[in-house]
Design an enzyme around this catalytic site. Structure first.
Site, short mmCIF file in Angstrom:
data_model
loop_
_atom_site.label_atom_id
_atom_site.label_comp_id
_atom_site.label_asym_id
_atom_site.label_seq_id
_atom_site.Cartn_x
_atom_site.Cartn_y
_atom_site.Cartn_z
N SER A 268 0.81 -1.22 0.00
CA SER A 268 0.00 0.00 0.00
C SER A 268 0.85 1.27 0.00
O SER A 268 0.49 2.26 -0.64
CB SER A 268 -0.97 0.00 1.18
OG SER A 268 -0.28 -0.21 2.38
N CYS B 232 -7.10 -6.22 0.16
CA CYS B 232 -5.85 -6.24 0.92
C CYS B 232 -5.20 -4.84 0.95
O CYS B 232 -5.72 -3.96 1.61
CB CYS B 232 -4.93 -7.33 0.37
SG CYS B 232 -3.72 -7.89 1.58
N ILE C 258 -2.83 -12.83 2.78
CA ILE C 258 -1.38 -12.74 2.57
C ILE C 258 -0.88 -11.44 3.21
O ILE C 258 -1.19 -10.35 2.73
CB ILE C 258 -1.02 -12.75 1.06
CG1 ILE C 258 -1.58 -14.01 0.40
CG2 ILE C 258 0.49 -12.66 0.87
CD1 ILE C 258 -1.47 -14.01 -1.11
N ARG C 259 -0.14 -11.57 4.29
CA ARG C 259 0.31 -10.39 5.04
C ARG C 259 -0.81 -9.36 5.13
O ARG C 259 -0.63 -8.18 4.84
CB ARG C 259 1.59 -9.79 4.40
CG ARG C 259 2.83 -10.64 4.64
CD ARG C 259 4.05 -10.07 3.95
NE ARG C 259 3.93 -10.09 2.50
CZ ARG C 259 3.68 -9.04 1.73
NH1 ARG C 259 3.56 -7.83 2.25
NH2 ARG C 259 3.57 -9.18 0.44
N HIS D 111 -7.90 -12.04 -0.42
CA HIS D 111 -7.69 -11.91 -1.87
C HIS D 111 -8.69 -12.76 -2.65
O HIS D 111 -8.37 -13.89 -3.03
CB HIS D 111 -6.27 -12.40 -2.24
CG HIS D 111 -5.19 -11.46 -1.83
ND1 HIS D 111 -4.65 -10.53 -2.69
CD2 HIS D 111 -4.55 -11.31 -0.66
CE1 HIS D 111 -3.71 -9.85 -2.06
NE2 HIS D 111 -3.63 -10.31 -0.84
N GLU E 63 -9.47 -12.62 -5.62
CA GLU E 63 -8.97 -12.86 -6.99
C GLU E 63 -8.05 -14.09 -7.04
O GLU E 63 -7.73 -14.57 -8.12
CB GLU E 63 -8.26 -11.61 -7.54
CG GLU E 63 -6.85 -11.34 -7.02
CD GLU E 63 -6.80 -10.79 -5.59
OE1 GLU E 63 -7.84 -10.71 -4.92
OE2 GLU E 63 -5.67 -10.47 -5.15
#
Ligand code: GLN
Length: 194
Positions: free
Chosen positions: A49, A79, A132-133, A168, A170
């Site tokens: 980000s 995310c 994921i993180r 996520h 996707e």
């Protein structure tokens, strides 16, 4: 319907593949002139980000996109995309700041940062969720509604035309979250013509 996917960095290809699978027209947003085409919905992907926020400013994409979101352009933030939309980012600076949520970045710690669960998503039912993180939504204001929780933490929310997930969608086979978002886009487009 034409969906723009922010493609500065991160997992944008996977969103494009999902839209391809659903037969929805889409394009990558890399530079200001990419915004010259019709834009009915925006996807902010996962990635980093802070890097995305910097690039948005460097490429002069920040103001036009923030204005469009404020004016009701439907947006799906996954995310890192959730972090970009949050009005508050714990220990950090907000980016677009359009959504009444407080995000905690890397909220599950480095070791346990990535995991997969199946959980309930309000309005959809049980879906796979890959983290994921990931961030989670530490606090949610009056304007937004939580849509999913994992281990007591809010991991998805909606505020009008803004939809965010800490996971996520996707990366999993289920297109349910994208379909949910496309329904929001459809509603926005119908409102625009009526
Ligand atoms: N930890 C990342 C961030 O803070 C988000 C991780 C992701 O998008 N997979 O930007």
């Amino acid at each position: 319907m034409n969906i723009g996917i922010l493609a500065l960095q991160g997992a944008f290809i996977e969103h494009a593949a999902m839209l391809e699978h659903l037969g929805i027209a889409h394009f990558e947003i890399r530079q200001l002139h990419d915004l010259n085409q019709p834009l009915d919905g925006l996807i902010l992907p996962g990635g980093e980000s802070t890097t995305m926020a910097k690039l948005l400013h460097d490429l002069n994409l920040f103001t036009p996109l923030q204005t469009a979101i404020r004016n009701g352009l439907p947006v799906l933030g996954t995310c890192a995309g959730l972090i970009l939309l949050a009005a508050q980012v714990e220990g950090g600076k907000p980016c677009f700041g359009t959504m009444d949520i407080c995000a905690r970045r890397n909220a599950y710690g480095r070791q346990l940062g990535s995991f997969h669960v199946r959980e309930n998503f309000q309005g959809i039912g049980q879906i796979p969720m890959t983290f994921i993180r990931a961030p989670y939504i530490k606090a949610i204001g009056n304007k937004a509604n939580g849509l999913a929780q994992v281990n007591g933490r809010i991991v998805a929310a909606r505020q009008d035309n803004q939809l965010v997930t800490a996971f996520h969608p996707e990366l999993d086979k289920s297109p349910a979250v994208h379909e949910y978002f496309l329904d929001i886009v459809q509603g926005f487009m119908q409102k625009a013509v009526s």
